[in-house]
Design an enzyme around this catalytic site. Structure first.
Site, PDB file in Angstrom:
ATOM      1  N   ASN A 162       0.879  -1.215   0.030  1.00  0.00           N
ATOM      2  CA  ASN A 162      -0.072  -0.061  -0.045  1.00  0.00           C
ATOM      3  C   ASN A 162       0.945   1.186   0.049  1.00  0.00           C
ATOM      4  O   ASN A 162       1.359   1.710   1.151  1.00  0.00           O
ATOM      5  CB  ASN A 162      -0.845   0.137   1.199  1.00  0.00           C
ATOM      6  CG  ASN A 162      -1.899  -1.339   1.206  1.00  0.00           C
ATOM      7  OD1 ASN A 162      -2.850  -0.996   0.402  1.00  0.00           O
ATOM      8  ND2 ASN A 162      -1.491  -2.374   1.865  1.00  0.00           N
ATOM      9  N   GLU A 163       1.145   1.603  -1.279  1.00  0.00           N
ATOM     10  CA  GLU A 163       2.179   2.790  -1.394  1.00  0.00           C
ATOM     11  C   GLU A 163       1.500   4.257  -1.066  1.00  0.00           C
ATOM     12  O   GLU A 163       0.337   4.350  -0.625  1.00  0.00           O
ATOM     13  CB  GLU A 163       2.654   2.824  -2.783  1.00  0.00           C
ATOM     14  CG  GLU A 163       3.238   1.508  -3.270  1.00  0.00           C
ATOM     15  CD  GLU A 163       4.665   1.584  -2.697  1.00  0.00           C
ATOM     16  OE1 GLU A 163       4.962   2.419  -1.690  1.00  0.00           O
ATOM     17  OE2 GLU A 163       5.607   0.682  -3.400  1.00  0.00           O
ATOM     18  N   PRO A 164       2.008   5.403  -0.961  1.00  0.00           N
ATOM     19  CA  PRO A 164       1.473   6.657  -0.639  1.00  0.00           C
ATOM     20  C   PRO A 164       0.573   6.893  -1.501  1.00  0.00           C
ATOM     21  O   PRO A 164       0.515   6.568  -2.778  1.00  0.00           O
ATOM     22  CB  PRO A 164       2.723   7.485  -0.927  1.00  0.00           C
ATOM     23  CG  PRO A 164       4.030   6.463  -0.627  1.00  0.00           C
ATOM     24  CD  PRO A 164       3.870   5.354  -1.193  1.00  0.00           C
ATOM     25  N   THR A 181      10.521   1.819  -3.792  1.00  0.00           N
ATOM     26  CA  THR A 181      10.335   0.437  -3.295  1.00  0.00           C
ATOM     27  C   THR A 181      10.930  -0.359  -4.519  1.00  0.00           C
ATOM     28  O   THR A 181      11.626  -1.331  -4.061  1.00  0.00           O
ATOM     29  CB  THR A 181       8.712   0.129  -3.548  1.00  0.00           C
ATOM     30  OG1 THR A 181       8.260   0.839  -2.382  1.00  0.00           O
ATOM     31  CG2 THR A 181       8.558  -1.019  -3.306  1.00  0.00           C
TER      32      THR A 181
END
Length: 639
Positions: A162-164, A181
C-alpha cells in the site's frame, strides 16, 4: 518506570511501541506471541488465521517458529495463512517470488497443510485480477478474519504494498509500485529495470480488520520512516500512519529503528535527563542548529525556550556549557590523522607516538577507500606513515556486462597485435557472449565473466591506491570468499574470511585500522565486512600484544555521514586536496557516470563525496568553528 513517567516519555508517540536491544531478541518475542496464539487456539479446537509478510524483516520470526516446531513440537496443522502481497506479474517458481520466499523461509520446514496457504497469484491475466482480489477478501472473511497480522514497513511508509496515496479503507487490489520501493528491490532482480512495476496487495482496510497487528522494523535505515509513522500526522503520503487509528496495533522495533523517535533522539524534550557529557554535547549542538546560531552565541533564553531549561539549571551557567562543547568540537579537528609527532596529544584525537604509524585501510568494495576517506588516505601517505589498503571484496557484481566484453575485446586485439595466439581468449569471449544473450535478471555470472569483472575493479583500485601514494607491496586484494557465496545462498559461514583477515592484520600489525562504518550500504556488504574485521581483532586481542595499542576508526561517506555530535576526528581538506581525492575516485572508471548499483542517491560517487564532506565543513563553520573546504569524519570504535 511508573505509568505516569512512561506516558510522559512516549507522549510524542501516537501508538504503542516496544523497543528491544536488537532484532534477534525482538524477533523471538514476536515468534513467542504467535506460538502462544496458535497453542491457545488449538486448545479451543479452533483455526489460527495468520497474515504473513515477506522481506528481510520477518525472517528472524520465521526462523524461531521453525525452531518451535522442530524442537518444541509446535504444530501448524490448525494454521491458515494469508500473505500480504505478491509482485505482478510473477511466476511462483521465480527466485524473487514471495511463494518461493515463504517456502524457503517457513513453509518447507513446518507441518502446515498446503491447502491452508494463501498467497496472491502473480500469474493471472490482468482481467482476472479484480475477481481474484474479491475472492481473497471473501476467503479471509469466511474464516472470520485475521487473528494476527504481521507487517514490515517500507521506506515509503508502505505496509504490504500500500504505497503513498492508498486509502485507509482500501481492499485487496492491483497497485503500482513506488520508484523507491522498486529501487530497494533492485538487487534481488539484478537491477531496477527488472523489478515489476505492479503488485497485488491486501489493502489498508483489510489489514485493519485483523484482531491484532504487529509492525516490525529493524536497523537504522528504517528509523526515519518509523518516526513519521509513530509521531507524524495521519496522511495517505505515509500509509503506515493509518495504523494510529487502530486500537489493536503495536510497533516492535530494535534500538536502531527506534533511534529517531523523540524519546531516544532528543530525550530532553520529553523527560528530565541524566546529563552525561555525550548527551550534553548532542543537546547543545542540536540547540545551535535549531536556533541557527554559533555555539558560543547561545543564550540562557535559547535554552529555556527550547526545552533545555533543566540543562541550564543543573549544569550551567550556559556560557560554560557553550565553551565546553565548543572546545570538544575544536579538539576533533586535526590535520594529522596519524597523530602529530612531538606534540601534546592530550587534546588531539590521535596519539603522537609512535610518530610513524602502521595504518591499514579496509575497503569493503574496491572504491570505498578513496570515496569515503580519500583525503585522509592521501594525507597519511604524504605524512610518511606506513599505509596499507586492503580491498575486502572483488566488487565483481558492480560492473556492467558490456564493460567486461569490451575488456575481453581489448585483450584479444592486444594478443593479435603482439602476434600471439588469441584462440583461447576468443573462445572464452564467445562463451561469455553466449551466456549474456540468455542471461536472466539476477542470474549469477559464469566464473569467466566474474573473473574479468573482478580484474577490472582490481586494476582501478590499484591505480587509485598508487595515486594516493602507495607502493604495490602495500596494496592487498583479499577477495573474501563470502562475497561470491552470498550470490548463491543467504546462509554463509564467515570463518575463512575472518582467518584471512587475521593473517593480514598479523602481517601488518597496525597501530590504526580504518573500516567502513557506513551500514546504510543498501546491499549489506559494509556491515558484513565490518563484522569480519571486528571478529578478527577481538580474537587477536586475546593473544597478540600489539592489538592492545591498535585503534579502530570508522569512516562513512558513500551512503551516509556521521552526525556532528558523533564525530571524534575531523580531517580538514584544502581545495587542492579535494581535487586530488576527486582524481583518485576517477581512477574507478567502471563506477563513473552510472554505477550498476547507485542506491537512492542519483549523484555520482565523486559528487556525493565532495558535497557530503563540504556539508560537514559547513556544519562546523555554522557552529562557530574554522571554515574549511571539506572535512572527512571518523568515529573511534572501542573493541
Amino acid at each position: 518506570m511508573s505509568r505516569l513517567n512512561l506516558l510522559e516519555e512516549t507522549r510524542f508517540e501516537k501508538l504503542p511501541v516496544k523497543v528491544y536491544p536488537n532484532q534477534d531478541i525482538a524477533s523471538k518475542k514476536v515468534a513467542e506471541r504467535i506460538a502462544t496464539l496458535i497453542k491457545a487456539k488449538q486448545k479451543l479446537g479452533e483455526k489460527t488465521i495468520l497474515g504473513l509478510a515477506t522481506g528481510a524483516t520477518p525472517v528472524g520470526v520465521y526462523k524461531e517458529l521453525i525452531r518451535f516446531h522442530k524442537e518444541e513440537g509446535l504444530s501448524f496443522e490448525n494454521v491458515i495463512t494469508f500473505n500480504l502481497d505478491e509482485y505482478y506479474p510473477m511466476k511462483p517458481n521465480a527466485a524473487q517470488s514471495y511463494v518461493a520466499f515463504m517456502n524457503e523461509q517457513l513453509f518447507n520446514h513446518i507441518n502446515i497443510k498446503r491447502e491452508n496457504i494463501n498467497i496472491p497469484n502473480g500469474t493471472l491475466r490482468e482481467n482476472e485480477v479484480a475477481d481474484f482480489c474479491l475472492e481473497y477478501e471473501r476467503k479471509i472473511s469466511l474464516y472470520g478474519g485475521l487473528d494476527l497480522q504481521i507487517l514490515g514497513i517500507g521506506r515509503t511508509g508502505h505496509i504490504g504494498f500500500n504505497e503513498p496515496g492508498s486509502a485507509p479503507n482500501s481492499g485487496t487490489r492491483l497497485v503500482t509500485l513506488d520508484d523507491l520501493t522498486r529501487r530497494d528491490a533492485s538487487r534481488d532482480f539484478g537491477g531496477k529495470e527488472n523489478v515489476p512495476t505492479k503488485a497485488i496487495t491486501m489493502g489498508v482496510g483489510t489489514i485493519f480488520k485483523a484482531r491484532e497487528i504487529i509492525l516490525m522494523a529493524w536497523n537504522q535505515k528504517k528509523a526515519a520512516i518509523v518516526k513519521k509513522a509513530v509521531e507524524g500526522e495521519i496522511s495517505s503520503s505515509v500509509p503506515a500512519t493509518f495504523l494510529q487509528l487502530s486500537d489493536h496495533v503495536e510497533f516492535i522495533l530494535d534500538e536502531d529503528a527506534a533511534s529517531e523517535l523523540t524519546r531516544f533522539d532528543t530525550p530532553w524534550l520529553v523527560r528530565d535527563c541524566l546529563w552525561s557529557p555525550k548527551i550534553i554535547k548532542k543537546a547543545v549542538i542540536w540547540l545551535a542548529e535549531k536556533c541557527d546560531k554559533p555555539i558560543l552565541k547561545l543564550t540562557e533564553e535559547d535554552y529555556n525556550n527550547n526545552g533545555m531549561a533543566q540543562l541550564a539549571t543543573e549544569k550551567g551557567p550556559v556560557y560554560n556549557l557553550n565553551i565546553d562543547v565548543f572546545n570538544k568540537l575544536q579538539h576533533t579537528i586535526t590535520g594529522w590523522p596519524g597523530g602529530k609527532p612531538n606534540s601534546d596529544d592530550s587534546q588531539r584525537p590521535e596519539r603522537a607516538n609512535p610518530s610513524k604509524k602502521s595504518s591499514i585501510i579496509f575497503s569493503p568494495h574496491p572504491d570505498d577507500d578513496v570515496i569515503s576517506m580519500g583525503g585522509t588516505f592521501i594525507r597519511l601517505a604524504d605524512q610518511g606513515h606506513d599505509v596499507h589498503v586492503a580491498y575486502q571484496t572483488s566488487g565483481n557484481t558492480a560492473v556492467w556486462d558490456e564493460e567486461a566484453l569490451r575488456f575481453m575485446e581489448f585483450n584479444i586485439d592486444f594478443a593479435k597485435a603482439l602476434q600471439q595466439d588469441s584462440s583461447k581468449l576468443e573462445a572464452t569471449y564467445e562463451q561469455m557472449k553466449k551466456f549474456l544473450q540468455t542471461k536472466s535478471p539476477n542470474q549469477p555470472d559464469i566464473p569467466e565473466l566474474l573473473t574479468v569483472k573482478g580484474l577490472i575493479r582490481k586494476g582501478e583500485a590499484t591505480a587509485g591506491a598508487r595515486f594516493a601514494g602507495l607502493d604495490d607491496k602495500n596494496i592487498h586484494f583479499m577477495a573474501l570468499p563470502f562475497y561470491d557465496r552470498l550470490k548463491l545462498s543467504s546462509k554463509v559461514e564467515f570463518e575463512d574470511d575472518i582467518v584471512q583477515t587475521m593473517e593480514l592484520l598479523q602481517k601488518v600489525k597496525p597501530h590504526q585500522v580504518f573500516a567502513a562504518g557506513d551500514f546504510e550500504d543498501p546491499h549489506g556488504t559494509h556491515k558484513v565486512c565490518f563484522n569480519i574485521i571486528l571478529n578478527a581483532l577481538q580474537r587477536l586481542k586475546e593473544t597478540e600484544e600489539w592489538v592492545k595499542d591498535c585503534w579502530l576508526w570508522l569512516y562513512r561517506g558513500a551512503w551516509h555521514e556521521f552526525e556532528i555530535h558523533e564525530i571524534q576526528m575531523a580531517v580538514p581538506l584544502s581545495p587542492q586536496e579535494v581535487k586530488r581525492k576527486r582524481l583518485a575516485i576517477f581512477k574507478h572508471q567502471s563506477q563513473k557516470d552510472l554505477p550498476v548499483f547507485p542506491g537512492d542517491d542519483a549523484r555520482e560517487f565523486w559528487v556525493r563525496a565532495e558535497e557530503r564532506t563540504s556539508e560537514t565543513a559547513r556544519a562546523y563553520d555554522k557552529l562557530g568553528l574554522a571554515e574549511y573546504e571539506a572535512m572527512e569524519a571518523f568515529v573511534r570504535w572501542e573493541f
